[in-house]
Design a protein around this motif. Structure first.
Motif, short mmCIF file in Angstrom:
data_model
loop_
_atom_site.label_atom_id
_atom_site.label_comp_id
_atom_site.label_asym_id
_atom_site.label_seq_id
_atom_site.Cartn_x
_atom_site.Cartn_y
_atom_site.Cartn_z
N ASN A 69 0.81 -1.23 0.00
CA ASN A 69 0.00 0.00 0.00
C ASN A 69 0.84 1.28 0.00
OD1 ASN A 69 -1.97 -1.94 0.32
ND2 ASN A 69 -2.55 -1.32 2.41
N THR A 70 2.15 1.18 -0.21
CA THR A 70 3.01 2.36 -0.18
C THR A 70 3.61 2.64 -1.55
OG1 THR A 70 5.08 1.21 0.35
CG2 THR A 70 3.65 1.83 2.20
N GLU A 86 2.64 7.22 2.07
CA GLU A 86 1.57 6.38 2.60
C GLU A 86 0.25 7.10 2.48
OE1 GLU A 86 3.75 3.76 6.01
OE2 GLU A 86 3.27 5.87 6.53
N GLY A 87 -0.82 6.34 2.21
CA GLY A 87 -2.14 6.94 2.07
C GLY A 87 -3.14 6.02 1.41
N HIS A 88 -2.69 5.23 0.45
CA HIS A 88 -3.59 4.26 -0.17
C HIS A 88 -3.92 3.15 0.81
CE1 HIS A 88 -4.03 5.71 -4.24
NE2 HIS A 88 -2.73 5.91 -4.36
N GLU A 89 -5.13 2.62 0.67
CA GLU A 89 -5.61 1.60 1.59
C GLU A 89 -5.46 0.18 1.04
OE1 GLU A 89 -9.57 2.84 2.27
OE2 GLU A 89 -8.98 4.77 3.15
N GLU A 90 -5.15 0.09 -0.27
CA GLU A 90 -4.93 -1.22 -0.88
C GLU A 90 -3.77 -1.13 -1.86
OE1 GLU A 90 -8.32 -3.56 -2.15
OE2 GLU A 90 -9.69 -2.15 -1.15
N LEU A 91 -3.52 -2.20 -2.58
CA LEU A 91 -2.40 -2.30 -3.51
C LEU A 91 -2.33 -1.11 -4.46
CD1 LEU A 91 -1.34 -5.46 -5.49
CD2 LEU A 91 -1.91 -3.39 -6.74
N VAL A 92 -1.15 -0.53 -4.59
CA VAL A 92 -0.93 0.58 -5.54
C VAL A 92 -0.62 -0.05 -6.90
CG1 VAL A 92 0.38 2.65 -6.07
CG2 VAL A 92 -0.03 2.02 -3.68
N ARG A 93 -1.58 0.08 -7.82
CA ARG A 93 -1.53 -0.67 -9.09
C ARG A 93 -0.86 0.09 -10.23
NH1 ARG A 93 -0.75 -3.04 -12.90
NH2 ARG A 93 -1.90 -4.72 -13.91
N CYS A 94 -0.93 1.43 -10.21
CA CYS A 94 -0.35 2.19 -11.33
C CYS A 94 0.19 3.51 -10.81
CB CYS A 94 -1.38 2.44 -12.43
SG CYS A 94 -2.96 3.09 -11.83
N ILE A 95 1.25 3.98 -11.45
CA ILE A 95 1.90 5.20 -10.99
C ILE A 95 2.60 5.90 -12.15
CG2 ILE A 95 4.18 4.27 -10.39
CD1 ILE A 95 3.59 5.85 -7.63
N SER A 129 -1.01 8.42 -8.60
CA SER A 129 -1.08 6.98 -8.34
C SER A 129 -2.52 6.52 -8.32
CB SER A 129 -0.41 6.65 -7.00
OG SER A 129 -1.05 7.35 -5.93
N GLY A 130 -2.73 5.27 -8.75
CA GLY A 130 -4.05 4.65 -8.68
C GLY A 130 -3.92 3.31 -7.98
N ALA A 131 -4.96 2.94 -7.23
CA ALA A 131 -4.86 1.75 -6.39
C ALA A 131 -6.12 0.92 -6.44
CB ALA A 131 -4.55 2.16 -4.94
N TYR A 132 -6.03 -0.25 -5.82
CA TYR A 132 -7.18 -1.14 -5.75
C TYR A 132 -8.26 -0.62 -4.80
CZ TYR A 132 -5.14 -4.96 -8.50
OH TYR A 132 -4.65 -5.75 -9.52
N ASP A 133 -7.97 0.44 -4.06
CA ASP A 133 -9.01 1.06 -3.23
C ASP A 133 -9.94 1.97 -4.05
OD1 ASP A 133 -7.40 3.25 -3.74
OD2 ASP A 133 -6.67 3.47 -1.68
N GLY A 134 -9.71 2.02 -5.38
CA GLY A 134 -10.54 2.82 -6.27
C GLY A 134 -10.19 4.29 -6.30
N LYS A 135 -9.13 4.67 -5.60
CA LYS A 135 -8.78 6.09 -5.49
C LYS A 135 -7.56 6.43 -6.35
CE LYS A 135 -10.47 6.22 -0.72
NZ LYS A 135 -10.08 6.38 0.70
N ILE A 136 -7.56 7.67 -6.80
CA ILE A 136 -6.40 8.25 -7.48
C ILE A 136 -5.87 9.36 -6.59
CG2 ILE A 136 -5.63 9.61 -9.47
CD1 ILE A 136 -7.76 8.10 -11.13
N LYS A 137 -4.60 9.34 -6.31
CA LYS A 137 -4.00 10.36 -5.45
C LYS A 137 -2.97 11.17 -6.24
CE LYS A 137 -4.69 8.21 -0.91
NZ LYS A 137 -5.41 9.35 -0.29
N ARG A 143 -11.36 -1.25 -8.84
CA ARG A 143 -9.91 -1.09 -8.81
C ARG A 143 -9.41 -0.24 -9.98
NH1 ARG A 143 -8.24 -7.44 -7.78
NH2 ARG A 143 -8.83 -7.54 -5.56
N VAL A 144 -8.47 0.65 -9.70
CA VAL A 144 -7.85 1.45 -10.76
C VAL A 144 -6.68 0.65 -11.33
CG1 VAL A 144 -6.74 3.62 -11.36
CG2 VAL A 144 -8.51 3.59 -9.59
N PHE A 145 -6.74 0.34 -12.63
CA PHE A 145 -5.72 -0.50 -13.25
C PHE A 145 -4.60 0.30 -13.91
CE2 PHE A 145 -8.98 -4.10 -13.82
CZ PHE A 145 -8.53 -4.75 -12.69
#
Length: 528
Positions: free
Chosen positions: A409-410, A426-435, A444-452, A480-482
């Motif tokens: 998650n980092t 740190e901030g995503h709650e699940e796997l960071v899938r794309c950056i 960044s996009g993650a499996y928590d559905g969020k883009i930061k 999930r954001v792929f």
């Protein structure tokens, strides 16, 4: 010859009038064999009153006549001796006398010699603040700036050198008159007033990023058996996406309509990259396919990996692919139909999820929690970057910086040359899938559905508090954001929810809706 100290100053000023100005910049010169000497009284100044005019004028003319006969070096040495025998008051007087003589208005002097173009060229190197100041110097400077169209040239220079300016010029051609429909060219004053408007537009875009103000457009990509959009890439005209239903869909970026569907893979399309000639795709069917961009024809199929091809990159005649089979393949691309395997890199103990490279290094990241660095020219192993506590799903590499995202998650920032971890985000709650990152931001996009959106420069500053690093969190995807890509004006992302979202930070009105477009358009393509 005897001169009182009170007359030295006036005599010195007379000498200045007949001395070439550049001699005042000469270094100290000693002329020991000079045959001309004047005896100067070094006594205190009793009175500033000049002696009788008759004697002074005769003595002065005689001294000047002698002075004229000396070499330039002797003249300088003599003047230096005069200065050394003067008092403080006299130094101040001489300084006031010299100042205007040493000032040279070269900008005014050049046009008088028919050299306007040189004056314009000199002033064209000024930045905006300096150019404003130069216009206020005098009417001649203002004329040179105006007739030389230097505000227009400054804007053109910014467009050539700054990606943000370039993007604005392409998107606001009519507003900025970068391309005129008429032969008439606006005056320099137009571009002078245009410059602050562009600066204001840039500040508005930056504020939109910081505050999360955007116009959202949505493409519904799902067909009957699709459950996700795994990869994408875009340019100003199109978006190309790879789907779980084994297809590649090409979308018109303006109308958001599906232009073409490419079929041929027998598994999900997991990765892709394209240029002006070809689209290269990797699939869970273990193959890499090369397609012609305009026709969609399959030009080549590469069969090498034993399991799914998870990621690929190509540039300058070189392609690197990686696979679930734990290997990395390096390919020579002579042409779309002539692609040969150069080397297979092994060393990872789990699936290799992502690769990136430049002329110096190939960088790979794996489910084995490591990032490995290889030499691009020799394909030899260089070093391993350790730090993530779980598998690594994504990374980007540019210059010395590597940014990676993990299932711990980092996000980590690395110096590739020394292998040091520079920062952990740190901030995503699940796997960071794309950056992805540029000079300003990490997105960044993650499996928590969020883009930061993160502040890259702050992240590279060890003094910056962790609480200041995340600028904004964008929540619109329901899955999930792929994959995502971004530039100065927008983010385009894809998700397991079968959508592609376009986050537009440029065309945002004060009420949050776009200028000239509906606030949120949705298109759904149903395959038959």
């Amino acid at each position: 010859m005897l001169l009182q100290n009170s007359t030295v100053c006036n005599f010195f000023c007379s000498l200045i009038n007949i001395t070439p100005h550049y001699l005042f910049f000469c270094k100290n010169t000693t002329v020991e064999n000079c045959s001309y000497r004047l005896q100067i009284n070094n006594g205190p100044v009793v009175s500033r009153k000049r002696p009788s005019e008759g004697n002074y004028e005769k003595e002065k003319e005689h001294c000047i006549a002698l002075f004229d006969q000396w070499s330039e070096a002797d003249q300088v040495e003599f003047v230096e001796r005069l200065i050394s025998r003067m008092c403080h008051y006299q130094h101040g007087h001489i300084n006031s006398y010299l100042k205007p003589m040493l000032q040279r208005d070269f900008i005014t002097a050049l046009p008088a010699q028919g050299l306007d173009h040189i004056a314009e060229n000199i002033l064209s190197f000024l930045d905006a603040r300096s150019l404003c100041s130069a216009e206020l110097v005098c009417k001649e400077w203002q004329r040179v700036i105006s007739e030389g169209m230097l505000w227009k040239k400054l804007i053109e220079r910014m467009v050539r050198t700054d990606p943000l300016w370039k993007g604005l010029s392409e998107r606001h051609q009519e507003k900025y008159l970068f391309k005129n429909r008429t032969a008439e060219v606006p005056p320099n004053s137009y571009y002078h007033s245009l410059y602050p408007k562009i600066i204001q537009d840039i500040e508005t875009i930056e504020a939109n990023w910081r505050c999360g103000r955007h116009n959202l457009q949505r493409i519904q990509c799902r067909s009957e058996n699709s459950k996700g959009v795994y990869c994408l890439q875009y340019d100003d005209e199109k978006i190309i996406s790879g789907l779980r239903d084994n297809s590649i869909k090409i979308w018109d970026k303006q109308t958001l309509e599906c232009l073409k569907i490419l079929t041929g893979h027998t598994g999900s399309v997991l990765c892709l990259q394209y240029d002006e000639r070809v689209i290269v795709t990797g699939s869970s069917d273990s193959t890499v396919r090369v397609w012609e961009v305009t026709t969609g024809e399959v030009l080549n199929t590469l069969i090498h990996h034993n399991e799914a091809v998870l990621h690929l990159r190509f540039a300058n005649g070189l392609m690197v692919t990686c696979s679930k089979d734990r290997s990395i393949a390096v390919w020579d691309m002579a042409s779309p139909t002539d692609i040969s395997l150069r080397r297979v890199l092994v060393g990872h103990r789990a699936a290799v999820n992502v690769v990136d490279f430049d002329d110096k290094y190939i960088v790979s990241a794996s489910g084995d929690r490591t990032i490995k660095v290889w030499s691009t020219s020799t394909c030899e192993f260089v070093r391993t970057l350790n730090g993530h506590k779980r598998g690594i799903a994504c990374l980007q590499y540019r210059d010395r910086l590597v940014v990676s995202g993990s299932s711990d998650n980092t996000i980590r920032l690395w110096d590739i040359e020394c292998g040091a971890c520079l920062r952990v985000l740190e901030g995503h709650e699940e796997l960071v899938r794309c950056i992805r990152f540029d000079n300003k931001r990490i997105v960044s996009g993650a499996y928590d559905g969020k883009i930061k959106v993160w502040d890259l420069q702050a992240a590279l500053d060890p003094r910056a508090p962790a609480s200041t690093l995340c600028l904004r969190t964008l929540v619109e995807h329901s899955g999930r954001v792929f994959r995502l890509q971004f530039d100065e004006f927008q983010i385009i992302s894809s998700s397991h929810d079968d959508t592609i979202l376009i986050w537009d930070f440029l065309n945002v009105s004060t009420n949050g809706q776009s200028e000239g477009r509906s606030p949120s358009r949705t298109y759904t393509y149903i395959s038959r």
